[in-house]
Design a protein around this motif. Structure first.
Motif, PDB file in Angstrom:
ATOM      1  N   LEU A  99     -10.192  46.880  -7.656  1.00 26.37           N
ATOM      2  CA  LEU A  99     -11.114  47.028  -8.451  1.00 26.37           C
ATOM      3  C   LEU A  99     -12.343  46.387  -8.267  1.00 26.37           C
ATOM      4  CD1 LEU A  99      -8.672  46.694 -11.603  1.00 26.37           C
ATOM      5  CD2 LEU A  99      -9.462  48.680 -10.424  1.00 26.37           C
ATOM      6  N   ALA A 104     -13.453  49.696 -10.001  1.00 27.76           N
ATOM      7  CA  ALA A 104     -13.286  49.509 -11.258  1.00 27.76           C
ATOM      8  C   ALA A 104     -13.947  50.368 -12.105  1.00 27.76           C
ATOM      9  CB  ALA A 104     -13.921  48.084 -11.649  1.00 27.76           C
ATOM     10  N   THR A 107     -11.837  53.028 -13.878  1.00 25.51           N
ATOM     11  CA  THR A 107     -10.923  52.686 -14.725  1.00 25.51           C
ATOM     12  C   THR A 107     -11.075  52.888 -16.176  1.00 25.51           C
ATOM     13  OG1 THR A 107     -11.357  50.233 -15.031  1.00 25.51           O
ATOM     14  CG2 THR A 107      -9.911  51.021 -13.088  1.00 25.51           C
ATOM     15  N   GLU A 183      -7.415  45.639 -17.572  1.00 27.68           N
ATOM     16  CA  GLU A 183      -6.585  46.150 -17.131  1.00 27.68           C
ATOM     17  C   GLU A 183      -5.228  45.795 -16.281  1.00 27.68           C
ATOM     18  OE1 GLU A 183      -7.123  49.200 -16.234  1.00 27.68           O
ATOM     19  OE2 GLU A 183      -9.145  49.951 -16.980  1.00 27.68           O
TER      20      GLU A 183
END
Length: 212
Positions: A99, A104, A107, A183
């Motif tokens: 990420l 990232a 997401t 996350e």
């Protein structure tokens, strides 16, 4: 004697006699937050004695904790083994690293932050509502997740910040709080309750009030 099936007039300890409030039988109003609480709990705590403000505040914390425990049990949230949490976080090392390395934005929470950046919202400072509570993991869990992520990746975060708009827009600490912690929390909730990512995000949202 009042009819047990009907609500009774009970005075909140903070109300004047002219401000009586209709509440349920066996309930009384917390003198601090004004939530309805069990009269028996208050009587047991106070031992029938008048409480000063400090004692009232302590009772308020107690009944909120009791309420959170009841919700926790009713919802089937798991007991958190705090001594094992850091190890669980570290097992997600490779995913968290990916990420930071650029994934990232793909997401859920990375996309939310990117939308705010593109719209020009709060260009340099992270707003309070950007800090997403990790649900039933609470502030204690948020602190441990943040510390562990920074401990593992502080050098990489500093290196990536000038290269990645998602990180540089809020600073790497803001990126950790707004993207990496939520996350990670979703992944932990998935493990805890055998849920899909979408359902785990729902649990995270619904359980914000009961975390430590």
């Amino acid at each position: 004697m009042p009819d047990a099936a009907l609500p009774q007039l009970v005075l909140s300890p903070t109300n004047s006699p002219s401000k009586s409030t209709v509440v349920e039988p066996d309930k009384i109003i917390c003198p601090i937050c004004e939530d309805l609480v069990d009269e028996e709990l208050l009587q047991t705590f106070s031992k029938g004695l008048k409480m000063d403000v400090a004692r009232q505040a302590k009772f308020c914390r107690l009944h909120k904790k009791k309420s959170a425990e009841q919700i926790w049990e009713a919802k089937g949230y798991p007991n958190i083994e705090w001594s094992e949490l850091k190890g669980r976080i570290e097992r997600h090392h490779d995913h968290i690293k990916s990420l930071i390395a650029g994934k990232a934005s793909e997401t859920h929470f990375g996309s939310l932050l990117m939308e705010k950046i593109k719209s020009g919202q709060n260009r340099t400072l992270l707003k309070t509502d950007d800090y997403l509570s990790p649900g039933y993991y609470g502030l204690r869990g948020m602190s441990l997740m943040t510390e562990t992520i920074v401990e593992m990746f502080s050098a990489l975060l500093r290196k990536r910040a000038p290269q990645d708009k998602l990180i540089s827009a809020r600073g790497y600490s803001g990126f950790v709080q707004a993207v990496l912690v939520p996350e990670l929390a979703v992944m932990l909730i998935q493990e805890d309750m055998s849920l899909s990512a979408e359902k785990a995000r729902g649990v995270m949202q619904d359980s914000r009030a009961v975390g430590e």
